[in-house]
Design a protein around this motif. Sequence first.
Motif, PDB file in Angstrom:
ATOM      1  N   GLY A 178       0.846  -1.183   0.000  1.00 12.78           N
ATOM      2  CA  GLY A 178       0.000   0.000   0.000  1.00 12.78           C
ATOM      3  C   GLY A 178       0.882   1.234   0.000  1.00 12.78           C
ATOM      4  O   GLY A 178       1.851   1.315   0.755  1.00 12.78           O
ATOM      5  N   THR A 230     -10.156   4.899   3.921  1.00 12.28           N
ATOM      6  CA  THR A 230      -8.975   4.056   4.105  1.00 12.28           C
ATOM      7  C   THR A 230      -7.814   4.864   4.682  1.00 12.28           C
ATOM      8  O   THR A 230      -7.532   5.971   4.224  1.00 12.28           O
ATOM      9  CB  THR A 230      -8.559   3.425   2.760  1.00 12.28           C
ATOM     10  OG1 THR A 230      -9.643   2.636   2.278  1.00 12.28           O
ATOM     11  CG2 THR A 230      -7.327   2.557   2.934  1.00 12.28           C
ATOM     12  N   ILE A 233      -2.795   4.890   3.223  1.00  7.77           N
ATOM     13  CA  ILE A 233      -2.367   4.852   1.823  1.00  7.77           C
ATOM     14  C   ILE A 233      -3.086   5.946   1.050  1.00  7.77           C
ATOM     15  O   ILE A 233      -4.082   6.509   1.496  1.00  7.77           O
ATOM     16  CB  ILE A 233      -2.614   3.483   1.153  1.00  7.77           C
ATOM     17  CG1 ILE A 233      -4.116   3.226   0.960  1.00  7.77           C
ATOM     18  CG2 ILE A 233      -1.983   2.368   1.963  1.00  7.77           C
ATOM     19  CD1 ILE A 233      -4.402   2.014   0.088  1.00  7.77           C
ATOM     20  N   SER A 276      -4.212  -0.674   6.107  1.00  4.23           N
ATOM     21  CA  SER A 276      -3.424  -0.714   4.871  1.00  4.23           C
ATOM     22  C   SER A 276      -3.110  -2.155   4.468  1.00  4.23           C
ATOM     23  O   SER A 276      -2.969  -2.462   3.281  1.00  4.23           O
ATOM     24  CB  SER A 276      -2.133   0.092   5.008  1.00  4.23           C
ATOM     25  OG  SER A 276      -1.355  -0.374   6.087  1.00  4.23           O
ATOM     26  N   SER A 279      -6.112  -3.230   2.566  1.00  3.55           N
ATOM     27  CA  SER A 279      -6.066  -2.670   1.212  1.00  3.55           C
ATOM     28  C   SER A 279      -5.114  -3.460   0.333  1.00  3.55           C
ATOM     29  O   SER A 279      -5.437  -3.818  -0.811  1.00  3.55           O
ATOM     30  CB  SER A 279      -5.607  -1.207   1.256  1.00  3.55           C
ATOM     31  OG  SER A 279      -6.509  -0.405   1.949  1.00  3.55           O
TER      32      SER A 279
END
Length: 453
Positions: A178, A230, A233, A276, A279
């Motif tokens: 990320g 999120t 990142i 992250s 993600s």
Amino acid sequence: MWYNNILETIGNTPLVKLNNITKDVKATVLAKIETTNPGNSIKDRMAVKMIEDAERSGKLKPGGTIIEGTSGNTGMGLAMAAIIKGYKCIFTTTDKQSKEKVDALRAFGAEVIVCPTNVDPEDPRSYYSVSSRLEREVPNSWKPNQYDNLSNSLAHYEQTGPEIWKQTDGKITHLVVGVGTGGTISGTGKYLKEQNPDIKIWGIDTYGSVFKKYKETGILDKNEIYPYITEGIGEDFLPKNVDFNIIDRFEKVTDKDAALMTRDIARKEGIFAGNSAGSALAGLMQLKDELKEGDVVVIIFHDHGSRYMGKMYNEDWLRERGFLADEKLTAKSILSKRGRQEIVTIDCEQSVLQAINTIKSLNISQIPVTQKGMVVGKITESDILNAVLENPSLRSGSVKDIMTASFPFVDLNTTIDKITSIINKENMAVLVEDQNGNIEIITQYDIINAISV
């Protein structure tokens, strides 16, 4: 054997094979568990490196103050090092970051200033701008500027890259990271590509960030920028630590997919990692068809799940954002199981005797009280009994004279756990407005009936 201080324990983090989430991936997928660093994140590496390089160059002087804009993890590394080395810390962060991150920084004695997320980096209110202003105003201060300070990338070139190469016996074929400041992916990727130019470096981006389009077109598109959930990142500008020549491609992941994958890592792999990591793994799974037998993928798990207890690991938070499919009963599903029922109400100007007759004839124990069609209170059997026993003449009085506070309102997504915690001796039911604007009542009987169906 012992270490002289906590900073000496940074690095040499384990590489762990993922087995369940990645069972349909042809490649071997290994997670670099950076949560085992003393500050529970990969940022410990670059925080200490930036400080030590600044000390050598004379930018950071004894007794100085470290001022930085941080989402939390870099601040933790800086604060930890500052304690050992005798510095003070002031950090700026955004109101998007989890409360746990801010609390952790304050636990290390740092001053933390929370700034708005939804402003341009150049805006004087942004956490970038505020940290720069403080650096100018605070005597003997130094701003690491993790975004543009190349000591960030260098830390990973010197540490993270060599560790991964050694741990995989040079068999790594893909690195998945990320991308925020860019230091981890660029430094690690640079080292790995020097060992084997065929290694693919995949960066994971988020919607609302500029990295993917810039990599593909060379255009910094301001229209791509919008607030996202999120953490850790994505960016709305181009940090100098992001080396687009090292990164082969970017893949974008939605807030929802990142949040749910974060939870899955804990539930399916037994690894308590941060947002992250979710993600990065979600991005890898989107690209899994590009992998083949014999490939060895290393994915960075940046930080620890404890920093996201109020968010990705909180079901109510996820449900409020529509990220979590309700497995538990909700107000909506309770009403659906029961079926539509016309709610019985009584106007506050009607007599107590009329309320008694309504309760008797319908065999109910409580009635919402309205005024001009709006719910303003409630009347129950016990309200009537207590009032009439104390003063029999109230039988001919109006309902408004003895009504009590209204039943609480809940929304359709409220879970059965929440509803049952609200219902008690004072509140024997809750009210809910359905999709059509109709008021419905949910009683203890409705809950019992829904559970038993």
